[in-house]
Design an enzyme around this catalytic site. Structure first.
Site: not given
Ligand code: BGC
Length: 881
Positions: A462-464, A471, A744, A765
């Protein structure tokens, strides 16, 4: 027979980009047991001339064979060195010299960098994510002896010399906190050059530097123009040298990459290909002059390993039509990388592939969880010859791809998925008699392969795709069993430090592209740095590397960063309880309120528990590097925090005020429970587990330590039961649902076929894959001795249970493979263990009543177990449980 093999420099085989001090390690081979090195000798030379070494350690009396430091040498920049080692052991055997290995020195001073950053873009291109070419022809003055290209880019680049791509790196120069640290690569191009005229060129794309990154879709995080910089360091056979650099005389042009971005994919128009652009015969008069882009050369740092490469190829498993009529390719494995395809069409024919992770409950294409990321690859054919293609500057997270456009009928053999990630040696193996657990291990490893693309990302689709610190912290120990993470994490930790706030706060994501760019985001508007369990990556990851490799330099390098983070927590603690702005708490725990991400464990507790844990680790690390003052200071701070924690979070009856699984797990695993209350706390955890029918309801914070909290407190059976639960929510539930990576959310895909909201539902994830370390450390029992880390002394303590007939696991340590294989027949257990030479191990027999074959070891009773100290060698032990 006694020999030295597998010589490494800085934990790598034949590394490039070396500067300053190096650490050398090797593996000892012998057919004897109890082998200990008594001395070693190292020689380093150039041109394999070991008669005239530039460095000779002489005979050094030492049992160290893993982190032998060579300091005080001044390497010559861009130069190849050969190195060999020999060793003498306690049987007075002397090995032959090892097979020589090499390393290549980078520039030894940044001011030697004279290449300019040259760009085929202008500032007007700031919102344009097209690809460009830059190139230059040059003439060599004579026959060369060696040539190295040092190169980097603002953006992502591929380097070409005389029509050939140099090396097999992808996504160079990687992602770092560019304004503080920009990596450059070092390539040996001696074999690429020819007498007389030569050509060098680079293909550039937007990448992390100027492309869109972050869910608010900001671009130009670091600058507005892509640019390339290099210098070719040539040594001629006559001993003279020359440096050819990128400068304003280079020429530039657009490339066939019309568009390319990390999230959205790539558009490539083969009609715009420029044949021979990277060869000497090409005439570049019509190309425009490049612009020289200012960028501080003080930021340049040599990359010394773990570059990104295509690692694993997976052929398409099937092509099928969905109910909605889409044609879809299935690769049978969720992965990160790209689809390599071959296609035959006419000029102008278009290929369009939309990559995605899962099908919806009806078996149709499901794109919603990609959020705004398009993950679309477009290729436009130029003629009717077969062409092959995969993206140059973009990667996708996917198991499936919808074929939205294809000339003619696609054939399954046209498509291969390539997993692309940082190149790290695989160090761990784990198999057992339970196929679902084996699939879980597979999923954990693929979660790692999917998210170790230059930085540790949360997810790849995704857009991340950001370096969420939490993590990485949660998964670091597991990752460090599976692969050699030394260079990967060492690099990222330097960026973590670079992006720390002046007060020592740790950014939520590293590299930090969120600060100042979150607008009104409902969560992040409250803070983009310093959350418990996230910021603690600053301390826990270096500690994990120290444990895994026994390497003190990680502690030295990260010392100020760690201290800064502890200081930050201390500054913001009130009466010893710390909390700060936005906290993620026990993120995505199932005891959260409906629809919320925040688990039920109070932030004060999570924050203070981690504050104590990190402070305790830092005090230990201060002692390791000989800083007595800090060891004492932080040791007493730790004691104070623990006292405060106990006073605050336990009631007068010794019951934790927060009645959540995670509160109990953290208190137990971090040793925060007063001795008198341990039994009660364990009983409390068992009760909370029971209340959920034996299921966990923990999130990112509690999950990694759940099984440890049970097994360390005498509840191995309950730990195995939890691990082996098959119904929702559990690790094996995902496996039973067909997962090939780690999800996730426990409820990413619910038993009724519905999914967690698409706004946050990644199927790749790695965080919950942190259970992996329990399998290695406890089920297989390959444990590190904190007092003698890096497996110099191991604790081999396999835990029989879980109805498993056998467990077979190994870890390729810096001293060689440590392995355990246990099998169980009724009450009789056979344990095979290997202890590397030059190391020792405690071998502990779980609940042994009687040893029937001690393999020459001397077992003594310790509580319910029998234990022996073993020197190096292979052992087969039999005992009755
Ligand atoms: C991520 C997580 C991250 C979290 C922070 C999310 O959007 O995908 O894995 O640690 O934000 O709470």
């Amino acid at each position: 027979m006694y020999n030295v093999t597998d010589v490494r420099v800085n934990y790598l085989h034949n590394p490039v980009g070396i500067s300053g001090k190096i650490q050398i390690g090797w593996i000892l081979g012998s057919d004897k047991k109890n082998v200990v090195q008594t001395s070693y000798q190292i020689q380093i030379t150039r041109d394999m001339d070991f008669d005239n070494p530039v460095y000779d350690s002489g005979v050094c009396a030492s049992d160290e064979s893993a982190h032998v430091t060579v300091e005080g040498m001044v390497w010559e920049s861009a130069c190849k060195y050969d190195l060999r080692v020999r060793s003498v052991n306690n049987y007075l055997e002397m090995s032959d010299w090892s097979i020589p290995v090499f390393f290549i020195a980078a520039l030894q001073n940044t001011d030697e960098w004279i290449g300019e950053f040259v760009s085929a873009e202008t500032e007007e291109d700031k919102d344009n994510s097209k690809g460009t070419y830059v190139r230059k022809a040059f003439v060599l003055k004579g026959r060369i002896k060696s040539a190295f290209v040092l190169s980097t880019a603002l953006g992502i680049y591929h380097l070409f010399v005389n029509g050939r791509k140099v090396g097999d790196d992808e996504f160079a120069p990687g992602w770092t906190s560019y304004h503080n640290r920009l990596l450059y690569q070092t390539y040996d191009v001696t074999d690429y050059l020819q007498d007389g005229r030569n050509a060098i060129g680079a293909m550039l794309g937007a990448g992390w530097y100027k492309g869109v990154m972050g869910f608010k879709r900001y671009n130009n995080h670091y600058g507005m123009q892509t640019a390339f910089a290099c210098q070719i360091m040539i040594t001629y056979e006559d001993g003279t040298s020359e440096i050819i650099v990128s400068d304003s005389t280079w020429k530039g042009s657009d490339s066939p990459v019309i568009f390319s971005e990390i999230y959205d994919g790539e558009i490539y128009d083969a009609n715009k290909e420029i044949d021979g652009w990277d060869t000497v015969s090409f005439l570049d008069e019509s190309w425009k002059s490049v612009a020289v882009v200012p960028f501080s050369k003080n930021t340049l740092v040599p990359q010394n390993g773990s570059t990104v490469k295509e690692i694993t190829a997976i052929p398409a498993q099937r092509i099928f039509k969905t109910k909605q009529g889409d044609t879809v390719i299935d690769f049978g494995q969720n992965l990160t990388g790209w689809i390599h395809f071959k296609v035959k069409g006419k000029a102008g024919d278009k290929v369009e592939l939309n990559c995605f992770e899962v099908l919806d409950s009806e078996g149709n294409v499901y794109l919603d969880n990609l959020r705004s990321a398009k993950e679309t690859v477009v290729y436009i054919c130029k003629d009717d010859r077969e062409a092959q293609y995969h993206p140059y500057f973009s990667f996708q997270g996917f198991q499936y791809a919808k074929i939205s456009s294809w000339p003619g009928e696609p054939d399954i053999s046209d498509f291969t998925a390539h997993a692309v990630h940082s190149d790290m040696e695989e160090t761990g193996t784990f198999t057992c008699s339970n196929p679902d657990l084996n699939q879980l291990q597979h999923n954990i490893k693929w979660g790692m392969k999917g998210n170790f693309l230059d930085i540790p990302t949360d997810c790849p689709q995704r857009d991340e795709r950001l370096g969420w610190t939490g993590d990485s912290q949660i998964f670091c120990r597991t990752a460090s069993y599976i692969m050699n993470t030394y260079t990967f994490f060492s690099k990222w930790l330097r960026d973590l430090e670079a992006d720390q706030t002046p007060e020592g706060g740790v950014a939520h994501v590293v590299p930090d592209i969120l600060t100042g760019k979150v607008d009104d985001d409902r969560l992040l508007k409250d803070g983009t740095h310093s959350a418990a369990a996230w910021g603690d990556a600053a301390v826990i990851n270096p500690w994990t590397l120290y444990l895994t490799f026994g390497d003190k330099s990680v502690i030295e390098n990260q010392y100020e960063s760690m201290k800064g983070w502890i200081g930050f927590m201390q500054n913001h603690a009130v009466d010893g309880i710390w909390n700060y702005q936005l906290q993620f708490g026990d993120w995505v725990a199932l005891d959260a309120e409906e629809g919320s991400y925040f688990g039920a464990t109070p932030n004060d507790l999570t924050c203070t528990a981690y504050y104590a844990y990190s402070t305790g680790l830092f005090a230990k690390m201060a002692a390791v590097v000989g800083n007595k003052e800090d060891a004492e200071k932080y040791g007493s701070l730790y004691n104070e925090i623990v006292k405060g924690y106990q006073a605050h979070f336990f009631d007068k009856n010794g019951i934790l005020t927060a009645q959540t699984q995670t509160a109990h797990i953290l208190s137990l695993y971090f040793n925060l429970v007063p001795d008198a209350y341990i039994e009660k706390t364990v009983a409390g955890l068992l009760r909370l587990l029971d209340k959920e029918g034996g299921h966990l309801v923990t999130g990112f914070v509690g999950t990694p330590y759940f099984c440890h909290a049970l097994s360390q407190n005498g509840h191995i059976r309950e730990a195995y039961d939890l691990l082996l639960k098959e119904d929702f929510p559990s690790w094996l539930y995902q496996v039973k649902m067909g997962a090939t990576t780690i999800w996730e959310h426990w409820d990413g895909l619910r038993p009724d076929g519905t999914m967690w909201s698409p706004d946050m539902n990644s199927f790749n994830h790695y965080a919950y894959g942190a259970i992996g370390e329990w399998l290695y450390r406890v089920a297989a029992g390959i444990e590190i001795d904190e007092k003698n880390p890096g497996y110099k002394h191991s604790i081999l303590y396999p835990h029989i249970g879980g109805n498993l007939d056998y467990v077979d696991a190994s870890y390729n340590s810096v001293y060689g493979p440590v392995s355990v294989n246990w099998s169980c027949n009724e009450n009789e257990v056979t344990l095979k263990a290997s202890v590397p030479h030059n190391t020792t191990a405690d071998i502990i027999l779980d609940q042994a009543t009687r040893v029937t074959d001690a393999a020459g070891l001397d077992f003594a009773r310790i509580g319910n177990n029998l234990s022996a100290i073993a020197g190096s060698g292979d052992y087969v032990i039999r005992f009755i449980k």
